[in-house]
Design a protein around this motif. Structure first.
Motif, PDB file in Angstrom:
ATOM      1  N   ARG A  63      -2.800  -2.769  -0.128  1.00 61.94           N
ATOM      2  CA  ARG A  63      -3.494  -2.490  -1.523  1.00 61.94           C
ATOM      3  C   ARG A  63      -2.504  -2.144  -2.475  1.00 61.94           C
ATOM      4  O   ARG A  63      -1.800  -1.375  -2.684  1.00 61.94           O
ATOM      5  CB  ARG A  63      -4.337  -1.326  -1.137  1.00 61.94           C
ATOM      6  N   LEU A 115      -5.143  -6.288  -0.886  1.00 59.79           N
ATOM      7  CA  LEU A 115      -6.393  -5.977  -1.424  1.00 59.79           C
ATOM      8  C   LEU A 115      -6.132  -5.282  -2.538  1.00 59.79           C
ATOM      9  O   LEU A 115      -5.278  -4.821  -3.323  1.00 59.79           O
ATOM     10  CB  LEU A 115      -6.556  -4.407  -0.598  1.00 59.79           C
ATOM     11  N   TRP A 137      -8.294  -9.632  -0.552  1.00 59.94           N
ATOM     12  CA  TRP A 137      -9.476  -8.630  -0.258  1.00 59.94           C
ATOM     13  C   TRP A 137      -9.681  -8.009  -1.586  1.00 59.94           C
ATOM     14  O   TRP A 137      -8.850  -7.916  -2.368  1.00 59.94           O
ATOM     15  CB  TRP A 137      -9.192  -7.691   0.751  1.00 59.94           C
TER      16      TRP A 137
END
Length: 280
Positions: A68, A93, A117
């Motif tokens: 992320r 992410l 994502w």
């Protein structure tokens, strides 16, 4: 391709070398190296470098490795994206995704085909969830209930009543486009009863799994989101029924006193395949 288990997805700060080493030994299906919320501003650059090294070193086995990054609107976001995309984890992410155009902007800066994502954590993204889930190359959606609660000024109470519509919307959007979808975290990692109740709720809604913030949450998460013995017994009965020669051309058959259609056969086959992958 057999279904990929995503029962538990463990967040850990990429700046924590001990956590990175331990993650390679845990039973989480997904490891999310975090450069955003879990990393202090002064540690962002070092965390980025550590994440790149971890991705390239590997050693995570069957675990899906996702990073992320920070939002592109921050001072770290673009550097995060370019460095992580070059390392090529299993997925990247993206936080604070407000529209499908935001993901298009991300993709234009990457230079690789690494799956993206998207966090579902802003009020602005809710009306366009279907379009976000339909972006080409999207691997899945991840609920960010903490950020949603902050924007909405809602309370994160047991039962999560304020967020039930959003949970259902996210699952429906993901399923419409064949994307994975993960439930949000439970902040109180010491209350495993509450955590398991949230897992059961998420499983009832149709989530593939749940994001977790502590290793103690992994085992109950895997237990709830994995196929149960009862589900597998049902799956085997459905598969056996449709394998009978006399049922070869039937659209529906009777199994244990209930009518079962071929769409249920698809789910039975998915459950059995998922159990097989988990068993490996």
């Amino acid at each position: 391709m057999p279904p990929r288990p995503r029962r538990s997805a463990l967040y850990l700060p990429a700046s924590n070398s001990r956590a990175l080493a331990k993650a390679r030994t845990l039973d989480a299906d997904v490891v999310i190296l975090d450069l955003e919320d879990a990393v202090a501003p002064e540690a962002k650059a070092d965390a980025r470098e550590a994440a790149v090294v971890a991705v390239r070193e590997g050693g995570f086995g069957r675990r899906e490795l996702i990073v992320r990054i920070n939002a592109l609107t921050t001072e770290w976001g673009i550097a995060d994206l370019r460095a992580i995309a070059a390392a090529e984890p299993d997925g990247i992410l993206i936080p604070k995704v407000d529209s499908p155009h935001a993901l298009a902007d991300v993709r234009s800066l990457m230079g690789t085909a690494t799956p993206l994502w998207a966090m579902v954590e802003t009020c602005a993204c809710l009306p366009v969830l279907h379009a976000i889930a339909g972006v080409t190359g999207l691997g899945g959606l991840v609920m960010g209930t903490n950020d949603l609660a902050l924007e909405m000024r809602a309370r994160l109470l047991p039962g999560r009543a304020p967020f039930l519509p959003m949970l259902a919307m996210a699952v429906a959007a993901a399923r419409a486009h064949g994307a994975a979808v993960l439930d949000g975290v439970c902040n109180d990692f010491t209350d495993l009863d509450r955590f398991r109740a949230e897992c059961e709720q998420g499983r009832d809604f149709g989530f593939d799994g749940k994001t977790v913030i502590h290793p103690a949450q992994i085992a109950p998460c895997n237990a709830v989101f994995g196929p149960s013995a009862a589900e597998l017994a049902w799956a085997d009965a459905v598969i056996a029924a449709f394998n009978q020669p006399e049922n070869a051309d039937k659209g529906a058959v009777r199994v244990d006193g209930r009518m079962v259609e071929r769409l249920h056969l698809e789910e039975a086959l998915r459950l059995r395949a998922l159990a097989g992958v988990i068993g490996q």
